[in-house]
Design a protein around this motif. Sequence first.
Motif, PDB file in Angstrom:
ATOM      1  N   PHE A 126      -4.389  -6.020 -15.027  1.00  0.00           N
ATOM      2  CA  PHE A 126      -4.289  -4.709 -15.660  1.00  0.00           C
ATOM      3  C   PHE A 126      -3.627  -3.754 -14.668  1.00  0.00           C
ATOM      4  CE2 PHE A 126      -6.917  -0.912 -17.380  1.00  0.00           C
ATOM      5  CZ  PHE A 126      -5.890  -0.559 -18.241  1.00  0.00           C
ATOM      6  N   PHE A 127      -2.539  -3.103 -15.063  1.00  0.00           N
ATOM      7  CA  PHE A 127      -1.748  -2.351 -14.090  1.00  0.00           C
ATOM      8  C   PHE A 127      -0.956  -1.226 -14.757  1.00  0.00           C
ATOM      9  CE2 PHE A 127       0.363  -6.075 -15.693  1.00  0.00           C
ATOM     10  CZ  PHE A 127       1.648  -5.675 -15.988  1.00  0.00           C
ATOM     11  N   ASN A 128      -0.560  -0.242 -13.942  1.00  0.00           N
ATOM     12  CA  ASN A 128       0.301   0.844 -14.403  1.00  0.00           C
ATOM     13  C   ASN A 128       1.729   0.339 -14.571  1.00  0.00           C
ATOM     14  OD1 ASN A 128      -1.759   2.789 -14.341  1.00  0.00           O
ATOM     15  ND2 ASN A 128      -1.305   3.368 -12.230  1.00  0.00           N
ATOM     16  N   VAL A 129       2.439   0.938 -15.527  1.00  0.00           N
ATOM     17  CA  VAL A 129       3.845   0.598 -15.762  1.00  0.00           C
ATOM     18  C   VAL A 129       4.712   1.795 -15.394  1.00  0.00           C
ATOM     19  CG1 VAL A 129       5.568  -0.102 -17.470  1.00  0.00           C
ATOM     20  CG2 VAL A 129       3.225  -0.977 -17.625  1.00  0.00           C
TER      21      VAL A 129
ATOM     22  N   VAL B 284      -9.716   1.889 -17.079  1.00  0.00           N
ATOM     23  CA  VAL B 284      -8.456   2.604 -17.322  1.00  0.00           C
ATOM     24  C   VAL B 284      -8.259   3.679 -16.252  1.00  0.00           C
ATOM     25  CG1 VAL B 284      -7.294   4.232 -18.869  1.00  0.00           C
ATOM     26  CG2 VAL B 284      -8.349   2.161 -19.798  1.00  0.00           C
ATOM     27  N   GLN B 285      -9.305   4.445 -15.972  1.00  0.00           N
ATOM     28  CA  GLN B 285      -9.218   5.488 -14.966  1.00  0.00           C
ATOM     29  C   GLN B 285      -9.024   4.903 -13.572  1.00  0.00           C
ATOM     30  OE1 GLN B 285      -9.098   8.846 -15.696  1.00  0.00           O
ATOM     31  NE2 GLN B 285      -8.454   8.917 -13.539  1.00  0.00           N
ATOM     32  N   HIS B 286      -9.702   3.799 -13.304  1.00  0.00           N
ATOM     33  CA  HIS B 286      -9.569   3.149 -12.002  1.00  0.00           C
ATOM     34  C   HIS B 286      -8.125   2.732 -11.744  1.00  0.00           C
ATOM     35  CE1 HIS B 286     -10.437   0.518  -8.590  1.00  0.00           C
ATOM     36  NE2 HIS B 286      -9.686  -0.388  -9.194  1.00  0.00           N
ATOM     37  N   VAL B 287      -7.487   2.139 -12.755  1.00  0.00           N
ATOM     38  CA  VAL B 287      -6.104   1.687 -12.592  1.00  0.00           C
ATOM     39  C   VAL B 287      -5.156   2.882 -12.473  1.00  0.00           C
ATOM     40  CG1 VAL B 287      -4.207   0.483 -13.758  1.00  0.00           C
ATOM     41  CG2 VAL B 287      -6.473  -0.561 -13.639  1.00  0.00           C
ATOM     42  N   LEU B 288      -5.443   3.972 -13.188  1.00  0.00           N
ATOM     43  CA  LEU B 288      -4.636   5.181 -13.025  1.00  0.00           C
ATOM     44  C   LEU B 288      -4.640   5.632 -11.568  1.00  0.00           C
ATOM     45  CD1 LEU B 288      -5.554   7.367 -16.145  1.00  0.00           C
ATOM     46  CD2 LEU B 288      -3.322   6.372 -15.610  1.00  0.00           C
ATOM     47  N   ASN B 289      -5.787   5.515 -10.931  1.00  0.00           N
ATOM     48  CA  ASN B 289      -5.943   5.993  -9.555  1.00  0.00           C
ATOM     49  C   ASN B 289      -5.454   4.991  -8.513  1.00  0.00           C
ATOM     50  OD1 ASN B 289      -7.118   8.357 -10.520  1.00  0.00           O
ATOM     51  ND2 ASN B 289      -9.191   7.542 -10.386  1.00  0.00           N
ATOM     52  N   HIS B 290      -5.609   3.699  -8.794  1.00  0.00           N
ATOM     53  CA  HIS B 290      -5.347   2.675  -7.773  1.00  0.00           C
ATOM     54  C   HIS B 290      -4.141   1.783  -8.079  1.00  0.00           C
ATOM     55  CE1 HIS B 290      -9.078   3.489  -5.527  1.00  0.00           C
ATOM     56  NE2 HIS B 290      -9.612   3.718  -6.706  1.00  0.00           N
ATOM     57  N   GLY B 291      -3.582   1.890  -9.267  1.00  0.00           N
ATOM     58  CA  GLY B 291      -2.366   1.144  -9.566  1.00  0.00           C
ATOM     59  C   GLY B 291      -2.567  -0.135 -10.350  1.00  0.00           C
ATOM     60  N   TRP B 292      -3.590  -0.911 -10.001  1.00  0.00           N
ATOM     61  CA  TRP B 292      -3.788  -2.187 -10.674  1.00  0.00           C
ATOM     62  C   TRP B 292      -5.154  -2.759 -10.335  1.00  0.00           C
ATOM     63  CZ3 TRP B 292      -3.611  -7.450  -8.604  1.00  0.00           C
ATOM     64  CH2 TRP B 292      -3.717  -7.495  -7.200  1.00  0.00           C
TER      65      TRP B 292
ATOM     66  N   ALA C 229       0.835  -1.200   0.000  1.00  0.00           N
ATOM     67  CA  ALA C 229       0.000   0.000   0.000  1.00  0.00           C
ATOM     68  C   ALA C 229       0.869   1.249   0.000  1.00  0.00           C
ATOM     69  CB  ALA C 229      -0.918  -0.001   1.219  1.00  0.00           C
ATOM     70  N   ILE C 230       1.979   1.206   0.744  1.00  0.00           N
ATOM     71  CA  ILE C 230       2.899   2.337   0.775  1.00  0.00           C
ATOM     72  C   ILE C 230       3.537   2.529  -0.594  1.00  0.00           C
ATOM     73  CG2 ILE C 230       5.088   3.173   1.725  1.00  0.00           C
ATOM     74  CD1 ILE C 230       4.294   1.816   4.355  1.00  0.00           C
ATOM     75  N   GLN C 231       3.912   1.404  -1.243  1.00  0.00           N
ATOM     76  CA  GLN C 231       4.502   1.494  -2.573  1.00  0.00           C
ATOM     77  C   GLN C 231       3.535   2.118  -3.559  1.00  0.00           C
ATOM     78  OE1 GLN C 231       5.603  -2.593  -3.334  1.00  0.00           O
ATOM     79  NE2 GLN C 231       7.745  -2.147  -2.932  1.00  0.00           N
ATOM     80  N   VAL C 232       2.263   1.705  -3.520  1.00  0.00           N
ATOM     81  CA  VAL C 232       1.252   2.242  -4.421  1.00  0.00           C
ATOM     82  C   VAL C 232       1.080   3.731  -4.187  1.00  0.00           C
ATOM     83  CG1 VAL C 232      -1.203   2.231  -5.004  1.00  0.00           C
ATOM     84  CG2 VAL C 232       0.008   0.072  -4.692  1.00  0.00           C
ATOM     85  N   ALA C 233       1.012   4.143  -2.930  1.00  0.00           N
ATOM     86  CA  ALA C 233       0.833   5.555  -2.616  1.00  0.00           C
ATOM     87  C   ALA C 233       2.000   6.381  -3.143  1.00  0.00           C
ATOM     88  CB  ALA C 233       0.694   5.740  -1.103  1.00  0.00           C
ATOM     89  N   GLU C 234       3.223   5.850  -2.990  1.00  0.00           N
ATOM     90  CA  GLU C 234       4.393   6.583  -3.461  1.00  0.00           C
ATOM     91  C   GLU C 234       4.401   6.685  -4.976  1.00  0.00           C
ATOM     92  OE1 GLU C 234       7.551   4.342  -1.781  1.00  0.00           O
ATOM     93  OE2 GLU C 234       7.538   5.415   0.127  1.00  0.00           O
ATOM     94  N   LEU C 235       4.054   5.582  -5.658  1.00  0.00           N
ATOM     95  CA  LEU C 235       4.055   5.586  -7.115  1.00  0.00           C
ATOM     96  C   LEU C 235       2.973   6.494  -7.669  1.00  0.00           C
ATOM     97  CD1 LEU C 235       4.620   1.784  -7.798  1.00  0.00           C
ATOM     98  CD2 LEU C 235       6.216   3.636  -8.287  1.00  0.00           C
ATOM     99  N   SER C 236       1.851   6.592  -6.977  1.00  0.00           N
ATOM    100  CA  SER C 236       0.743   7.405  -7.450  1.00  0.00           C
ATOM    101  C   SER C 236       1.081   8.888  -7.443  1.00  0.00           C
ATOM    102  CB  SER C 236      -0.494   7.169  -6.570  1.00  0.00           C
ATOM    103  OG  SER C 236      -0.916   5.824  -6.657  1.00  0.00           O
ATOM    104  N   ARG C 237       2.062   9.284  -6.649  1.00  0.00           N
ATOM    105  CA  ARG C 237       2.418  10.691  -6.576  1.00  0.00           C
ATOM    106  C   ARG C 237       3.427  11.087  -7.641  1.00  0.00           C
ATOM    107  NH1 ARG C 237       2.351   9.692  -0.854  1.00  0.00           N
ATOM    108  NH2 ARG C 237       4.610   9.399  -0.858  1.00  0.00           N
ATOM    109  N   VAL C 238       3.942  10.091  -8.382  1.00  0.00           N
ATOM    110  CA  VAL C 238       4.971  10.388  -9.373  1.00  0.00           C
ATOM    111  C   VAL C 238       4.343  10.965 -10.626  1.00  0.00           C
ATOM    112  CG1 VAL C 238       6.733   9.366 -10.850  1.00  0.00           C
ATOM    113  CG2 VAL C 238       6.456   8.542  -8.517  1.00  0.00           C
ATOM    114  N   PRO C 239       4.871  12.069 -11.189  1.00  0.00           N
ATOM    115  CA  PRO C 239       4.313  12.634 -12.411  1.00  0.00           C
ATOM    116  C   PRO C 239       4.543  11.723 -13.600  1.00  0.00           C
ATOM    117  CG  PRO C 239       6.390  13.702 -11.865  1.00  0.00           C
ATOM    118  CD  PRO C 239       6.035  12.821 -10.692  1.00  0.00           C
ATOM    119  N   ALA C 240       3.715  11.882 -14.631  1.00  0.00           N
ATOM    120  CA  ALA C 240       3.844  11.059 -15.832  1.00  0.00           C
ATOM    121  C   ALA C 240       5.182  11.324 -16.513  1.00  0.00           C
ATOM    122  CB  ALA C 240       2.709  11.356 -16.799  1.00  0.00           C
ATOM    123  N   SER C 241       5.775  10.273 -17.065  1.00  0.00           N
ATOM    124  CA  SER C 241       7.064  10.402 -17.720  1.00  0.00           C
ATOM    125  C   SER C 241       6.926  11.081 -19.070  1.00  0.00           C
ATOM    126  CB  SER C 241       7.678   9.013 -17.901  1.00  0.00           C
ATOM    127  OG  SER C 241       8.830   9.080 -18.691  1.00  0.00           O
ATOM    128  N   SER C 242       7.989  11.741 -19.508  1.00  0.00           N
ATOM    129  CA  SER C 242       7.996  12.347 -20.833  1.00  0.00           C
ATOM    130  C   SER C 242       8.841  11.534 -21.790  1.00  0.00           C
ATOM    131  CB  SER C 242       8.555  13.781 -20.747  1.00  0.00           C
ATOM    132  OG  SER C 242       9.880  13.754 -20.241  1.00  0.00           O
TER     133      SER C 242
END
Length: 218
Positions: free
Chosen positions: A183-186, A152-160, A36-49
């Motif tokens: 289905f998960f974020n990369v 798609v939006q759900h996974v953006l918000n929750h990780g997987w 849960a901590i990992q997901v929270a940390e990853l969710s705060r990361v901005p999208a890559s360019s």
Amino acid sequence: MLTFAICIWITAVAIVDAWYLRRLRLLPRPLSIANAIQVAELSRVPASSCLHATSPGKVDEPSEWIRCVSNSLQKFYGKSLYEEMSVAGPENVHSNEQYVVVSHGTQVDPIYNYANKAGLICFGYTEEEFVQSPSRKSAPEGVLSEDRNLLVQHVLNHGWTIIPQSIRQNKDGERFLVQRILFFNVYDDDGNRTGQAATFDRYKVEMLPVDKAKTNEK
């Protein structure tokens, strides 16, 4: 007293809503505290360019992309892509004909950027065609397309999430039933979100007759 009663009511509604969403399989399985901590940390990361995320077309280095996909799945699911597929490494993922692995970038209307051999077989595209296709085309128009957009939006918000079953379509518009989609974020090595990926067992896919496909859409 009235304030206390209102608080109890709001809490009860929240619990019922969470239960209902899990019944619909729209919420992922409960995570451990560490995950849960990992997901929270990853969710705060901005999208890559990076090129993988923002430019249409296939990824430059499939083996490196697969490694990022595998590591991302490990963070959320506790198993790497290699473990899920029972293979040794990226080359085995890329050439695999049983387990579909597909991904798209971070565009507003995401474009596919990768498919392994099973993915190309399942969706009926050549590699060149697939990496120019918006991923929304994998779902038939109407209710099924709207459901996919919500996921798609759900996974953006929750990780997987794990999707128990879903209807998709190939290039020719033929519909098929898919069982158990991961289905998960990369994320890349720097923690930048570079897209989303999905994997499922092609051998468990069921082609749907036209009448059955339309019945499932209602």
